[in-house]
Scaffold this active site. Structure first.
Site: not given
Ligand code: FAD
Length: 424
Positions: A79, A162, A336, A368
């Site tokens: 896109v 992260c 997560a 984490c």
């Protein structure tokens, strides 16, 4: 191939496939298109383990066609443009696709070029980054072959995916060198754009002890501007030259420091550090095609998609949702977090389709998993308020073996077998 879909998903990564699979589990007759140009799908959380020499890089990659949910259409395009008032996207090929509802999740952009010299030296001269599939194995080569000297680990000033990854690999490297008996010959530095080691007090306390244990020198509020692989130098700007650094400047053993510029008016110093090994993490921002689109948050300098941080619905276009690394939700950008965001998007999107209001709420949950040594890990879980949200009936701020097994064995299996299939 049709060019209209009831639901169009932009990005077939962790977030896109989780949402598409969960939507179909709730309503099998939905007409879903997924646009993603990549032939490959990556399990990025294991790249830290690859860099630490305990995970096979080939187990972090699969063909996208094998993981795309059945009964969706994969559109192998990129896109380039959003036209939300026309319910349309345009791809770089020029092809256009229309939709009733849009889910935006093309991840985050790695701005390697924001650190001068980095692209040229990455993967050689003892400079590596676990943020690249191609280079994570080289991190392990560097760590394994290190014979002592100055080891530098960097963390940028921008939010990243992260937030723990820049220092996770540092603890594992230190533990490896400790076991090898050379840690006392290693001068380890963490140069970080953050103000502290971790935003949640309970987990930060543990990490401060780990940093002390490995005798790591930390430099917070520092912006890495250049890495010169051939000269083995890293340049960073900082407002604070802490006392330790000044002492080292005066000390005979301080060959690795040199201030090259000091502007009193701006109070910004430029510091050059010599290194023998450097693990670096690039600054990150929304992909450019999001930054240049009407979907972006105009107030966010990094151009993330503007959403309601609880419902994950776009604040101006009610038929658009976004999740994962590309949004302006002030959570920690992790897989997560996506595990908790995806069901909220699914519930709210189905509610909108049924002409109801989007009432499911995401509370900012993220996790984490931080290995502090080989065999032990602290699973930090928290929400928007930076309050610990521990899943297990143990004190997760204390690194332990069970969480290590979770990270190294259980989560990779869950990802490929449950999360992408919408059952976890
Ligand atoms: C070294 C490292 C360690 C990590 N450790 C952890 C951890 O321990 N725990 C954890 O939970 N998370 C961890 N993460 C973060 C986690 O991998 C990401 O948060 C997660 O992958 C984000 O999912 P996403 O779907 O938003 O983006 P991605 O999974 O990156 O997927 C984005 C998709 O969008 C596609 N795309 C890009 N541009 C376009 C375009 N123009 N058009 C269409 N599609 C496009 C891409 O091809 C890709 O398939 C780690 C990441 C790294 C790099």
């Amino acid at each position: 191939m049709s060019n209209h879909y009831q639901i169009l998903v932009i990005g077939g990564g962790n977030a896109g496939l989780s949402v598409a699979s969960q939507l179909l589990r709730k309503r099998s007759n939905l007409n879903i298109g997924i646009i993603d140009p990549s032939e490959k799908h990556y399990y990025q959380p294991a790249w830290t383990l690859v860099g630490a020499g305990i995970f096979d890089i080939n187990k972090t990659i699969r063909n996208e066609k094998e993981v795309i949910p059945k009964n969706t259409t994969w559109i192998k395009e990129a896109v380039a443009e959003f036209m939300p008032t026309e319910n349309k996207v345009k791809c770089s090929s020029g092809d256009e696709f229309t939709y009733d509802y849009l889910v935006v999740c093309p991840g985050i952009q790695l701005d390697w070029n924001k650190i001068e010299g980095l692209k040229e030296t990455l993967g050689k001269n003892n400079v590596s980054s676990n943020y690249s599939f191609q280079h994570a194995p080289y991190t392990w080569e560097m760590i394994k072959n290190f014979k002592g000297g100055t080891a530098v680990f960097t963390n940028p000033t921008t939010p990243i995916k992260c937030g723990g990854a820049p220092h996770k690999i540092m603890y594992l490297a230190c533990d490896y060198w400790r076991k090898k008996g050379i840690l006392d010959q290693c001068d380890v530095h963490y140069i970080s754009g953050a103000a502290s080691i971790f935003g949640v007090k309970e987990y930060a306390e543990t990490l401060k002890k780990v940093i002390g244990h490995y005798n790591i020198h930390v430099h917070f509020g520092a912006n890495v501007t250049a890495i010169n692989g051939e000269n083995k130098t890293v340049a960073f700007e900082t407002k604070e030259i802490d006392e330790n650094l000044n002492q080292k400047l005066c000390s005979e053993n301080a060959a690795c420091y040199g201030i090259i510029e000091h502007n009193d008016t701006e109070d910004l110093k430029k510091v050059i550090l010599n290194f023998d090994l450097c693990h670096t993490v690039p600054p990150q921002s929304a992909p450019d095609f999001i930054k240049n689109s009407p979907l972006r948050d105009p107030a966010n300098p990094l151009g993330y998609v503007e959403i309601d941080k609880n419902t994950l619905q776009h604040t101006r276009f009610s038929n658009i949702f976004a999740l994962g690394d590309c949004t302006n939700a002030p959570c920690s950008k992790t897989g997560a977090a996506i595990r908790k965001q995806a069901p909220v998007v699914v519930t709210n999107l189905l509610a909108i389709i049924d002409n109801k209001t989007a009432s499911a709420q995401y509370d900012g949950y993220s996790a984490c998993p931080i290995p502090t040594q080989y065999g032990k890990l602290m699973l930090a879980e928290f929400d928007y308020s930076n309050t610990p949200k521990m899943t297990f009936p143990i004190n997760q701020a204390k690194p332990n073996w069970a969480m290590w097994i979770l990270k190294t064995k259980i989560l990779p299996w869950l990802y490929w077998n449950k999360i992408l299939k919408g059952t976890a």
